[in-house]
Scaffold this motif. Structure first.
Motif, PDB file in Angstrom:
ATOM      1  N   LEU A   1       9.593   1.244   5.544  1.00  0.00           N
ATOM      2  CA  LEU A   1       8.609   2.151   4.943  1.00  0.00           C
ATOM      3  C   LEU A   1       8.933   3.612   5.244  1.00  0.00           C
ATOM      4  CD1 LEU A   1       5.325   0.148   5.571  1.00  0.00           C
ATOM      5  CD2 LEU A   1       6.595   0.393   3.435  1.00  0.00           C
ATOM      6  N   LEU A   2       9.407   3.893   6.440  1.00  0.00           N
ATOM      7  CA  LEU A   2       9.762   5.273   6.776  1.00  0.00           C
ATOM      8  C   LEU A   2      10.909   5.773   5.907  1.00  0.00           C
ATOM      9  CD1 LEU A   2       9.421   5.240  10.651  1.00  0.00           C
ATOM     10  CD2 LEU A   2       8.035   6.547   9.033  1.00  0.00           C
ATOM     11  N   TRP A   3      11.885   4.907   5.625  1.00  0.00           N
ATOM     12  CA  TRP A   3      13.022   5.324   4.811  1.00  0.00           C
ATOM     13  C   TRP A   3      12.626   5.601   3.368  1.00  0.00           C
ATOM     14  CZ3 TRP A   3      17.222   7.502   6.298  1.00  0.00           C
ATOM     15  CH2 TRP A   3      17.714   7.250   7.565  1.00  0.00           C
ATOM     16  N   GLN A   4      11.474   5.111   2.931  1.00  0.00           N
ATOM     17  CA  GLN A   4      10.997   5.411   1.584  1.00  0.00           C
ATOM     18  C   GLN A   4      10.594   6.877   1.442  1.00  0.00           C
ATOM     19  OE1 GLN A   4       7.853   2.811   0.351  1.00  0.00           O
ATOM     20  NE2 GLN A   4       9.109   0.981   0.525  1.00  0.00           N
ATOM     21  N   PHE A   5      10.435   7.558   2.567  1.00  0.00           N
ATOM     22  CA  PHE A   5      10.008   8.948   2.527  1.00  0.00           C
ATOM     23  C   PHE A   5      11.198   9.896   2.576  1.00  0.00           C
ATOM     24  CE2 PHE A   5       6.304   6.790   4.481  1.00  0.00           C
ATOM     25  CZ  PHE A   5       5.454   6.953   3.406  1.00  0.00           C
ATOM     26  N   GLY A   6      12.267   9.557   1.897  1.00  0.00           N
ATOM     27  CA  GLY A   6      13.418  10.446   1.797  1.00  0.00           C
ATOM     28  C   GLY A   6      13.042  11.699   1.029  1.00  0.00           C
ATOM     29  N   LYS A   7      14.002  12.500   0.689  1.00  0.00           N
ATOM     30  CA  LYS A   7      13.753  13.749  -0.020  1.00  0.00           C
ATOM     31  C   LYS A   7      13.049  13.467  -1.340  1.00  0.00           C
ATOM     32  CE  LYS A   7      16.095  18.018  -1.190  1.00  0.00           C
ATOM     33  NZ  LYS A   7      15.286  18.931  -0.438  1.00  0.00           N
TER      34      LYS A   7
ATOM     35  N   VAL B   1       0.808  -1.219   0.000  1.00  0.00           N
ATOM     36  CA  VAL B   1       0.000   0.000   0.000  1.00  0.00           C
ATOM     37  C   VAL B   1       0.846   1.276   0.000  1.00  0.00           C
ATOM     38  CG1 VAL B   1      -0.324   0.395   2.493  1.00  0.00           C
ATOM     39  CG2 VAL B   1      -2.176   0.918   0.902  1.00  0.00           C
ATOM     40  N   ALA B   2       2.109   1.200   0.460  1.00  0.00           N
ATOM     41  CA  ALA B   2       2.956   2.393   0.597  1.00  0.00           C
ATOM     42  C   ALA B   2       3.108   3.159  -0.714  1.00  0.00           C
ATOM     43  CB  ALA B   2       4.323   2.013   1.147  1.00  0.00           C
ATOM     44  N   GLY B   3       3.185   2.458  -1.820  1.00  0.00           N
ATOM     45  CA  GLY B   3       3.327   3.130  -3.110  1.00  0.00           C
ATOM     46  C   GLY B   3       2.020   3.535  -3.746  1.00  0.00           C
ATOM     47  N   ARG B   4       0.909   3.204  -3.097  1.00  0.00           N
ATOM     48  CA  ARG B   4      -0.400   3.446  -3.706  1.00  0.00           C
ATOM     49  C   ARG B   4      -1.242   4.480  -2.962  1.00  0.00           C
ATOM     50  NH1 ARG B   4       1.375  -1.518  -4.622  1.00  0.00           N
ATOM     51  NH2 ARG B   4       0.918  -2.561  -6.589  1.00  0.00           N
ATOM     52  N   ARG B   5      -0.796   4.894  -1.815  1.00  0.00           N
ATOM     53  CA  ARG B   5      -1.549   5.852  -0.992  1.00  0.00           C
ATOM     54  C   ARG B   5      -0.709   7.086  -0.719  1.00  0.00           C
ATOM     55  NH1 ARG B   5      -6.972   5.441  -0.055  1.00  0.00           N
ATOM     56  NH2 ARG B   5      -7.568   3.278   0.128  1.00  0.00           N
ATOM     57  N   PRO B   6      -1.351   8.202  -0.393  1.00  0.00           N
ATOM     58  CA  PRO B   6      -0.606   9.421  -0.049  1.00  0.00           C
ATOM     59  C   PRO B   6       0.217   9.212   1.227  1.00  0.00           C
ATOM     60  CG  PRO B   6      -2.948   9.903  -0.347  1.00  0.00           C
ATOM     61  CD  PRO B   6      -2.790   8.414  -0.386  1.00  0.00           C
ATOM     62  N   ILE B   7       1.267   9.989   1.362  1.00  0.00           N
ATOM     63  CA  ILE B   7       2.171   9.877   2.500  1.00  0.00           C
ATOM     64  C   ILE B   7       1.436   9.990   3.829  1.00  0.00           C
ATOM     65  CG2 ILE B   7       2.783  12.326   2.425  1.00  0.00           C
ATOM     66  CD1 ILE B   7       5.554  11.583   3.401  1.00  0.00           C
ATOM     67  N   GLU B   8       0.470  10.889   3.912  1.00  0.00           N
ATOM     68  CA  GLU B   8      -0.273  11.082   5.164  1.00  0.00           C
ATOM     69  C   GLU B   8      -0.979   9.799   5.579  1.00  0.00           C
ATOM     70  OE1 GLU B   8      -0.551  13.014   2.458  1.00  0.00           O
ATOM     71  OE2 GLU B   8       0.175  14.980   3.073  1.00  0.00           O
ATOM     72  N   TRP B   9      -1.554   9.104   4.605  1.00  0.00           N
ATOM     73  CA  TRP B   9      -2.279   7.862   4.869  1.00  0.00           C
ATOM     74  C   TRP B   9      -1.310   6.799   5.371  1.00  0.00           C
ATOM     75  CZ3 TRP B   9      -2.797   2.740   3.892  1.00  0.00           C
ATOM     76  CH2 TRP B   9      -4.049   2.162   4.108  1.00  0.00           C
ATOM     77  N   VAL B  10      -0.169   6.694   4.709  1.00  0.00           N
ATOM     78  CA  VAL B  10       0.822   5.682   5.093  1.00  0.00           C
ATOM     79  C   VAL B  10       1.378   5.989   6.486  1.00  0.00           C
ATOM     80  CG1 VAL B  10       3.031   4.620   4.489  1.00  0.00           C
ATOM     81  CG2 VAL B  10       1.383   5.172   2.689  1.00  0.00           C
ATOM     82  N   LEU B  11       1.633   7.263   6.779  1.00  0.00           N
ATOM     83  CA  LEU B  11       2.132   7.624   8.107  1.00  0.00           C
ATOM     84  C   LEU B  11       1.107   7.282   9.189  1.00  0.00           C
ATOM     85  CD1 LEU B  11       3.938  11.003   7.376  1.00  0.00           C
ATOM     86  CD2 LEU B  11       4.986   8.809   7.964  1.00  0.00           C
TER      87      LEU B  11
END
Length: 155
Positions: A46-52, A20-30
């Motif tokens: 999953l947290l490391w996927q939210f790099g710059k 789901v991490a690649g299919r939902r907005p960052i807010e939803w995943v967080l």
């Protein structure tokens, strides 16, 4: 959907989180990471996927999320500040309080040496200025009180 997620655990929840991490907005995943008990390994992954982010708008939203999370957790904010100060001093980068304390220690050392009429050579002065370890500066200061020479004080 919530009942489905709450009922999941272990590998099934980890796999769902990765999917789901690649299919939902960052807010939803967080929010998912915050409320669901998935493995620590998957949570970190999953947290490391939210790099710059490449997109400036996405990056601005991420920065705002981080600001809100830090404001909501003063303990984490303080811990990060302390860690930053420690890292800066360890690397010889004088910042904030570290810079002031190092400057005071250097000045005190030079005052004692001057009062004792022990002249600093340009090399000795450069060595004092280059020192970023407060404990070393304090040791030199203590030694300078009884040292017969500058080289003895700066051992």
């Amino acid at each position: 959907m919530i009942a489905f997620l709450v009922a999941r655990s272990g590998r099934a929840l980890d796999e769902f989180g990765r999917w789901v991490a690649g299919r939902r907005p960052i807010e939803w995943v967080l929010a998912m990471l915050e409320y669901l008990a998935m493995s620590a390994t998957t949570r970190e992954e999953l947290l490391w996927q939210f790099g710059k982010a490449e997109d400036p708008e996405v990056e601005a939203r991420r920065q705002r999320i981080l600001e809100v999370l830090l404001e909501a957790s003063p303990q984490v904010q303080e811990r990060l500040i302390e860690k930053g100060i420690e890292k800066g001093i360890e690397k010889g980068i004088e910042k904030g309080i570290g810079k002031g304390r190092l400057a005071e220690a250097r000045a005190a050392l030079r005052r004692v040496l001057a009062r004792r009429q022990l002249e600093l050579s340009p090399g000795d002065d450069a060595r004092i200025e280059a020192c970023t370890d407060l404990a070393t500066l304090e040791r030199w200061h203590d030694q300078s009180i009884t040292a017969a020479s500058v080289s003895e004080a700066l051992q």
